[in-house]
Every structure is written in structure tokens, then in C-alpha cells.
Design a protein around this motif. Structure first.
Motif, PDB file in Angstrom:
ATOM      1  N   LYS A  28      43.508  52.977  14.344  1.00 55.44           N
ATOM      2  CA  LYS A  28      43.663  51.984  13.281  1.00 55.44           C
ATOM      3  C   LYS A  28      42.994  52.453  11.996  1.00 55.44           C
ATOM      4  CE  LYS A  28      44.208  47.866  16.181  1.00 55.44           C
ATOM      5  NZ  LYS A  28      43.627  46.541  16.549  1.00 55.44           N
ATOM      6  N   HIS A  31      45.149  55.647  10.755  1.00 54.38           N
ATOM      7  CA  HIS A  31      46.509  55.343  10.336  1.00 54.38           C
ATOM      8  C   HIS A  31      46.569  54.285   9.240  1.00 54.38           C
ATOM      9  CE1 HIS A  31      50.757  54.452  10.520  1.00 54.38           C
ATOM     10  NE2 HIS A  31      50.553  53.244  11.006  1.00 54.38           N
ATOM     11  N   GLY A  32      45.624  53.356   9.241  1.00 54.52           N
ATOM     12  CA  GLY A  32      45.673  52.245   8.304  1.00 54.52           C
ATOM     13  C   GLY A  32      45.195  52.622   6.912  1.00 54.52           C
ATOM     14  N   ALA A  33      45.629  51.846   5.924  1.00 51.41           N
ATOM     15  CA  ALA A  33      45.168  52.061   4.555  1.00 51.41           C
ATOM     16  C   ALA A  33      43.729  51.556   4.424  1.00 51.41           C
ATOM     17  CB  ALA A  33      46.072  51.326   3.581  1.00 51.41           C
ATOM     18  N   GLY A 108      50.066  49.764   0.846  1.00 57.10           N
ATOM     19  CA  GLY A 108      48.705  49.464   1.297  1.00 57.10           C
ATOM     20  C   GLY A 108      47.636  49.750   0.270  1.00 57.10           C
ATOM     21  N   SER A 115      50.171  47.728   4.809  1.00 57.43           N
ATOM     22  CA  SER A 115      48.816  47.988   5.300  1.00 57.43           C
ATOM     23  C   SER A 115      48.663  49.412   5.810  1.00 57.43           C
ATOM     24  CB  SER A 115      48.474  47.004   6.433  1.00 57.43           C
ATOM     25  OG  SER A 115      49.403  47.117   7.498  1.00 57.43           O
ATOM     26  N   THR A 116      49.715  50.231   5.693  1.00 59.93           N
ATOM     27  CA  THR A 116      49.647  51.627   6.105  1.00 59.93           C
ATOM     28  C   THR A 116      50.313  52.483   5.032  1.00 59.93           C
ATOM     29  OG1 THR A 116      51.778  51.622   7.275  1.00 59.93           O
ATOM     30  CG2 THR A 116      49.817  50.989   8.539  1.00 59.93           C
ATOM     31  N   CYS A 117      49.985  53.772   5.042  1.00 61.62           N
ATOM     32  CA  CYS A 117      50.649  54.698   4.132  1.00 61.62           C
ATOM     33  C   CYS A 117      50.676  56.074   4.766  1.00 61.62           C
ATOM     34  CB  CYS A 117      49.944  54.755   2.777  1.00 61.62           C
ATOM     35  SG  CYS A 117      50.849  55.771   1.584  1.00 61.62           S
ATOM     36  N   THR A 118      51.773  56.390   5.426  1.00 61.83           N
ATOM     37  CA  THR A 118      51.923  57.692   6.065  1.00 61.83           C
ATOM     38  C   THR A 118      52.591  58.674   5.101  1.00 61.83           C
ATOM     39  OG1 THR A 118      54.151  57.317   6.944  1.00 61.83           O
ATOM     40  CG2 THR A 118      52.285  56.487   8.251  1.00 61.83           C
ATOM     41  N   THR A 196      49.375  60.356  17.019  1.00 68.75           N
ATOM     42  CA  THR A 196      50.171  60.709  15.848  1.00 68.75           C
ATOM     43  C   THR A 196      51.540  61.228  16.260  1.00 68.75           C
ATOM     44  OG1 THR A 196      48.187  61.245  14.551  1.00 68.75           O
ATOM     45  CG2 THR A 196      50.278  62.195  13.806  1.00 68.75           C
TER      46      THR A 196
END
Length: 279
Positions: A28, A31-33, A108, A115-118, A196
Motif C-alpha cells: 500500500k 503502490h499508493g500515492a 493521486g 489514490s495511486t499513480c503507476t 508488482t
């Protein structure tokens, strides 16, 4: 809310019982912003005079910013925990060259949703921004934004020039770097790699294919790599590796005592980038 040090200690303690169980909260964080950062006072005037719009990308509202008439857009891509306003020092110089500065708050981050930015989410937004504002004269990316720009360029993003500042060349180094920065046990890096790979499925071989120096022949843009020798978040070896992989098409600028973030506001760095953007 628990402090980061408390969360780290709990994750490490759980990992001695089950690395897989500890991998959940570690993932979390990975991976999370991160928490959103505000516009700093010295950035406010530039931020507020931008023409702002909202694009919907994959169901999320993305805030975009434009300074200029629209001619020859230069895309500015911030990194983790950043926002478009981080490039405030570049805007006036880009306008003075007769170019148009375009930026966005990543998913995010800043005023954008999510709430994420991959790396793939960054790429999707870059493509949407290009569809809205036109093919780019140049892309300037900081940190993870720069790494994401290389992958986007290999997958069809159009740009004549590409500038990466403080960016990772080796995507596969991120789990180890993340664990080192947070003080997490090395075993958790292996778990983050596993998670991942599952997350990006059916994408395969992501550690190589998402690296900025993967298949350099697929990127035709001229390249400028900027990195500080005192960068504690992304070692200068990443910048040297990145420039070397593109050979004669790449220029390398090594700075000193600017670190990972202050480098964006350095007048000499800004001047060198602007020189690179000139026709």
C-alpha cells in the motif's frame, strides 16, 4: 494516523512471522500515492495564472495547466509527492522561447483525483494531454515522471526532445530503493517485486521493459539527462547509466549539492534545460 516510523516498525515485526502478511501494508505504501503537497508560496503566482482544465482519464479527473498560446507545447511531468507547480521556475523561460508550457497533476497528486499513480497511469495521462494540446516539442520529467516519460515515448508519445531530471534508469531497482529509504527489511523487496508482477499482469518482464534505458533505439528524440551527484533518493549512477545507454543522442549534466528536489529550482539547471529546448 500512525507515524511512518511506527508503520515501518510494525511491518518489519510482522515480516519476521510472515513476509507475505507484511507485504500487504508495504505494498500500500509502495503502490499508493503519498500525502498531497500544497502549492508553495513561491510557486503560487505561476500556478494561478495558468489556464486550467480538467480531463477525464480512466475515470479520474486530471487537472491540467497551460501557460502560453498553444504553439509547440512542452510537457512538464512531476515526480512522486510532487505537483505541476514544482516546475514554476521553468515557465517564464519556456514562454520566452515562444513555446507553450503544459503540465498536469498526476493521479493521486495535487488537484487530480485518484489514490495511486503507476508508470502506466502516468503514460495514459500523457497520451490524453497530447491528444488535447498536440504533439510535444519536448517532455521534461522529474524523478518518476521522467522514468515514466521514457516508457510513454517508446509506446507512441510524440516528442522531439526528452529531458529527465533525477530519474531512475533501472525500474527493477525501485523495490530495493523503496525498502532502503523506509528502513524495511530486504525480504520485503522480494515480496514487493512479486506483488508488482501480479499487479501489472498480463504485462510481462516489467522490470526490464519499464526501465528507461530499455531498447533505446525505439526512442528517436534528442535526450538531456540531469542528475545531482549528492542525490540521496536516486543515485547519480542511474543518471550516468541512462545517458550512456542513449550514446551520442544524449547529453549529461551532473550537478553538485542540489539533491533530488532542489535541483528543479536551480537557475543553472533551468538555463541548461531551456538552452536544450531551443530550436
Amino acid at each position: 494516523m500512525a507515524s511512518l516510523s511506527t508503520i515501518r516498525n510494525v511491518i518489519n515485526a510482522v515480516s519476521y512471522v510472515s513476509v507475505k502478511a507484511a507485504g500487504g501494508p508495504a505494498w500500500k505504501l509502495f503502490h499508493g500515492a503519498p500525502p498531497r503537497t500544497p502549492v508553495r508560496p513561491e510557486q503560487r503566482e505561476v500556478h494561478d495564472r495558468a489556464e486550467q482544465e480538467t480531463l477525464t482519464v480512466a475515470g479520474r479527473e486530471i487537472r491540467t495547466y497551460r501557460w502560453g498560446s498553444g504553439e509547440k507545447p512542452v510537457l512538464l511531468v512531476h515526480g512522486v509527492s510532487g505537483r505541476a507547480a514544482n516546475f514554476a521556475g521553468f515557465v517564464a523561460g519556456i514562454e520566452a522561447l515562444g513555446l507553450t508550457a503544459v503540465a498536469y497533476d498526476a493521479p493521486g497528486h495535487g488537484s487530480s483525483g485518484g489514490s495511486t499513480c503507476t508508470i502506466l497511469e502516468h503514460g495514459a495521462v500523457m497520451t490524453a494531454v497530447q491528444e488535447r494540446y498536440g504533439d510535444f516539442h519536448a517532455v521534461v520529467g522529474h524523478s518518476f515522471g521522467g522514468t515514466s516519460a521514457y516508457l510513454a515515448a517508446r509506446r507512441g508519445l510524440v516528442t522531439e526532445r526528452l529531458v529527465s531530471i533525477s530519474s531512475v534508469a533501472d525500474f527493477g531497482s525501485l523495490p530495493d530503493t523503496f525498502c532502503g529509504q523506509l528502513g524495511l527489511r530486504p525480504a520485503l523487496a522480494t515480496e514487493l517485486r512479486r506483488r508488482t508482477e501480479l499487479f501489472f499482469a498480463p504485462e510481462r518482464d516489467v522490470w526490464n521493459r519499464f526501465s528507461a534505458d530499455h531498447r533505446p533505439e525505439e526512442i528517436t528524440a534528442r535526450i538531456l539527462v540531469v542528475h545531482d551527484e549528492n542525490d540521496r533518493e536516486v543515485g547519480v549512477d542511474q543518471g550516468r547509466r541512462l545517458a550512456a545507454s542513449y550514446g551520442d543522442r544524449a547529453e549529461l549534466l551532473i550537478t553538485s549539492k542540489l539533491g533530488h528536489r532542489r535541483i528543479l529550482g536551480d537557475p543553472e539547471v533551468i538555463g541548461r534545460v531551456l538552452d536544450f529546448l531551443k530550436d
